[in-house]
Design an enzyme around this catalytic site. Structure first.
Site, PDB file in Angstrom:
ATOM      1  N   ASP A 189       0.237   2.541   8.303  1.00  0.00           N
ATOM      2  CA  ASP A 189      -0.223   1.742   9.450  1.00  0.00           C
ATOM      3  C   ASP A 189       0.665   1.879  10.699  1.00  0.00           C
ATOM      4  OD1 ASP A 189      -2.161   0.859   7.713  1.00  0.00           O
ATOM      5  OD2 ASP A 189      -1.149  -1.020   7.239  1.00  0.00           O
ATOM      6  N   ARG A 218      13.294   9.965  -3.810  1.00  0.00           N
ATOM      7  CA  ARG A 218      14.185  11.097  -4.155  1.00  0.00           C
ATOM      8  C   ARG A 218      15.481  11.026  -3.353  1.00  0.00           C
ATOM      9  NH1 ARG A 218      14.895  15.996  -1.550  1.00  0.00           N
ATOM     10  NH2 ARG A 218      15.413  17.812  -2.852  1.00  0.00           N
ATOM     11  N   SER A 219      15.333  10.707  -2.082  1.00  0.00           N
ATOM     12  CA  SER A 219      16.506  10.652  -1.215  1.00  0.00           C
ATOM     13  C   SER A 219      17.445   9.517  -1.641  1.00  0.00           C
ATOM     14  CB  SER A 219      16.051  10.476   0.232  1.00  0.00           C
ATOM     15  OG  SER A 219      17.153  10.320   1.078  1.00  0.00           O
ATOM     16  N   ASP A 264       5.545  -4.399   6.054  1.00  0.00           N
ATOM     17  CA  ASP A 264       5.947  -5.711   6.555  1.00  0.00           C
ATOM     18  C   ASP A 264       6.066  -6.771   5.451  1.00  0.00           C
ATOM     19  OD1 ASP A 264       4.614  -8.276   8.315  1.00  0.00           O
ATOM     20  OD2 ASP A 264       6.237  -7.101   9.195  1.00  0.00           O
ATOM     21  N   MET A 305      -8.253   3.102   8.945  1.00  0.00           N
ATOM     22  CA  MET A 305      -7.383   2.016   8.449  1.00  0.00           C
ATOM     23  C   MET A 305      -6.308   1.647   9.482  1.00  0.00           C
ATOM     24  SD  MET A 305      -6.551   2.591   4.451  1.00  0.00           S
ATOM     25  CE  MET A 305      -7.657   2.020   3.169  1.00  0.00           C
ATOM     26  N   GLU A 350     -14.376  10.106  22.144  1.00  0.00           N
ATOM     27  CA  GLU A 350     -14.865   9.585  23.430  1.00  0.00           C
ATOM     28  C   GLU A 350     -14.471   8.120  23.604  1.00  0.00           C
ATOM     29  OE1 GLU A 350     -16.553  11.759  21.650  1.00  0.00           O
ATOM     30  OE2 GLU A 350     -16.707  13.343  23.147  1.00  0.00           O
ATOM     31  N   ARG A 385      -4.918  -1.883   9.114  1.00  0.00           N
ATOM     32  CA  ARG A 385      -4.831  -3.347   8.984  1.00  0.00           C
ATOM     33  C   ARG A 385      -5.010  -4.007  10.353  1.00  0.00           C
ATOM     34  NH1 ARG A 385      -3.144  -6.107   4.520  1.00  0.00           N
ATOM     35  NH2 ARG A 385      -2.197  -4.303   3.580  1.00  0.00           N
ATOM     36  N   ARG A 414     -25.639  12.997  31.697  1.00  0.00           N
ATOM     37  CA  ARG A 414     -24.992  14.249  32.157  1.00  0.00           C
ATOM     38  C   ARG A 414     -25.284  15.402  31.204  1.00  0.00           C
ATOM     39  NH1 ARG A 414     -19.255  12.254  32.029  1.00  0.00           N
ATOM     40  NH2 ARG A 414     -18.874  13.844  30.447  1.00  0.00           N
ATOM     41  N   GLY A 470       0.841  -1.204   0.000  1.00  0.00           N
ATOM     42  CA  GLY A 470       0.000   0.000   0.000  1.00  0.00           C
ATOM     43  C   GLY A 470       0.869   1.243   0.000  1.00  0.00           C
ATOM     44  N   ASP A 516       2.984  -0.018  11.631  1.00  0.00           N
ATOM     45  CA  ASP A 516       2.929  -1.342  12.273  1.00  0.00           C
ATOM     46  C   ASP A 516       4.209  -2.157  12.087  1.00  0.00           C
ATOM     47  OD1 ASP A 516       2.694  -1.698   9.553  1.00  0.00           O
ATOM     48  OD2 ASP A 516       1.094  -3.183   9.659  1.00  0.00           O
ATOM     49  N   THR A 527       4.515   3.007   5.198  1.00  0.00           N
ATOM     50  CA  THR A 527       3.121   2.567   5.351  1.00  0.00           C
ATOM     51  C   THR A 527       2.404   3.515   6.299  1.00  0.00           C
ATOM     52  OG1 THR A 527       1.656   0.878   6.303  1.00  0.00           O
ATOM     53  CG2 THR A 527       3.903   0.869   7.097  1.00  0.00           C
ATOM     54  N   ARG A 542     -24.408   7.364  13.205  1.00  0.00           N
ATOM     55  CA  ARG A 542     -24.030   7.512  11.798  1.00  0.00           C
ATOM     56  C   ARG A 542     -22.637   6.902  11.665  1.00  0.00           C
ATOM     57  NH1 ARG A 542     -28.515   8.575  11.619  1.00  0.00           N
ATOM     58  NH2 ARG A 542     -29.642  10.205  10.491  1.00  0.00           N
TER      59      ARG A 542
HETATM   60  O1  F6P Z   1      -1.313  -1.182   4.600  1.00  0.00           O
HETATM   61  C1  F6P Z   1      -1.935  -0.004   4.208  1.00  0.00           C
HETATM   62  C2  F6P Z   1      -3.419  -0.209   4.040  1.00  0.00           C
HETATM   63  O2  F6P Z   1      -3.990   1.018   3.660  1.00  0.00           O
HETATM   64  C3  F6P Z   1      -4.139  -0.766   5.275  1.00  0.00           C
HETATM   65  O3  F6P Z   1      -4.367   0.216   6.242  1.00  0.00           O
HETATM   66  C4  F6P Z   1      -5.380  -1.334   4.647  1.00  0.00           C
HETATM   67  O4  F6P Z   1      -5.902  -2.378   5.428  1.00  0.00           O
HETATM   68  C5  F6P Z   1      -4.878  -1.855   3.330  1.00  0.00           C
HETATM   69  O5  F6P Z   1      -3.687  -1.164   3.035  1.00  0.00           O
HETATM   70  C6  F6P Z   1      -5.841  -1.699   2.181  1.00  0.00           C
HETATM   71  O6  F6P Z   1      -5.267  -2.314   1.082  1.00  0.00           O
HETATM   72  P1  F6P Z   1      -5.790  -2.137  -0.422  1.00  0.00           P
HETATM   73  O7  F6P Z   1      -5.418  -0.755  -0.866  1.00  0.00           O
HETATM   74  O8  F6P Z   1      -5.058  -3.183  -1.179  1.00  0.00           O
HETATM   75  O9  F6P Z   1      -7.264  -2.302  -0.380  1.00  0.00           O
END
Ligand code: F6P
Length: 319
Positions: A127, A21-22, A103, A169, A187, A171, A211, A11, A129, A125, A243
């Protein structure tokens, strides 16, 4: 002369262009030839490789997305498929590769390293993660995008006295939801790393209503459940007009923040420095504002963790 290739995989994330670029400019600065591989590992297999010059990475530092395009390539797990990529690299005399991605991309990079290509991973990424770094390239931009969306939704939530459930998002990780929830004053924040007790969430909303609090923002990480499912679950315990809002891929777009551009520039250049020093089989990162490198094996040892103190704080502040 050393020949370095660079690709983006998985992604996309804002700041990948700054990282490309770097890598390109630092390689040329060091006197190396540098090649761009288009469409990630898929492009490696398909020989979609092109020599890059300084001007090829001009005017991209501020752009979202990736100039080199990206793809997911599950078949790269297959040694026979990978061999095609290795053959293509050999054809150009390329002995080093910088893989900018998450990853999954690191796993492909690790395999190539074992098979003789000196490989470095750069964490890209939204994420956040990946082990071996406090922050990934794109996380800060995505965080600001989500916070902006939460602010906007809060305006209408207040006007209409509604409960909004916003799906974010990430993952399997809760970093984006946690940070955005804290920064957006949500909240409730539901993340995979902390068990979701919807009954308790309903009770809190009810207490708030008693409240006089009439609106509420719930941030749910996609790794927990969808916003839709969350609404259904919540209404099992409380009669509330909800919603649901799924932020989706807008979280991956937009121009990178200054922080992401600086991080990308630092990490891209570090990747080249390591290759110059004969180091490979690892990923670059930033820990306590210090640039670090971590062996791929170590990165995969355990699952990425959220910042527990931040989660505790988010709970303390959302009473
Ligand atoms: O890893 C980045 C990410 O945007 C995740 O947050 C999400 O679950 C996934 O990729 C979505 O993947 P795709 O763009 O292949 O639907």
């Amino acid at each position: 002369m050393k020949k370095i290739a660079v690709l983006t995989s998985g992604g996309d994330s804002p700041g990948m262009n700054a990282a490309i670029r770097s890598v390109v400019r630092k390689s040329i600065f060091e006197g190396y030839e540098v090649y761009g591989v288009y469409q990630g590992f898929q492009g490696l297999i398909n020989d979609n490789i092109e020599k890059l010059e300084l001007g090829d990475v001009g005017d991209i530092i501020q752009r979202g997305g990736t100039k080199l395009f990206s793809a997911r390539c599950p078949e790269f797990i297959d040694a026979g498929v990978r061999q095609k990529g290795l053959d293509n690299l050999q054809k150009y005399g390329i002995d080093s590769l910088v893989v900018i991605g998450g990853d999954g991309s690191y796993r492909g990079a690790q395999r190539l390293n074992e098979e003789g290509i000196k490989t470095i991973g750069v964490p890209g990424t939204i994420d956040n993660d990946i082990n071996g770094t406090d922050f990934t390239i794109g996380f800060d931009t995505a965080l600001n995008t989500v916070v902006d969306a939460v602010d906007r939704i809060r305006d209408t939530a207040t006007s209409h006295e509604r409960t909004f459930i916003i799906e974010v998002m990430g993952r399997d990780a809760g970093d984006l939801a946690l940070w955005a929830g804290l920064a957006g004053g949500a909240e409730t924040i539901l993340i995979p790393e902390a068990a979701a007790d919807i009954k308790a969430v309903a009770e809190r909303i009810e207490t708030g209503m008693n409240r006089g609090k009439k609106h509420s923002i719930i941030i749910v990480a996609e790794g927990v459940m969808s916003a839709q499912e969350c609404g259904v679950e919540l209404r099992k315990y409380i009669n509330v007009d909800t919603r649901e809002s799924v932020l989706g891929h807008m979280q991956r777009g937009g121009k990178p923040t200054g922080n992401d551009r600086v991080l990308a520039s630092r990490l891209g250049a570090l990747a080249v420095d390591l290759l110059k020093d004969g180091i490979s089989g690892c990923a670059v990162g930033i820990e306590n504002n210090k640039l670090v490198e971590t062996k791929f094996d170590k990165i995969f040892e355990e699952r990425h963790q959220i910042d527990r103190a931040l989660y505790k704080l988010s709970q303390e502040l959302s009473i």
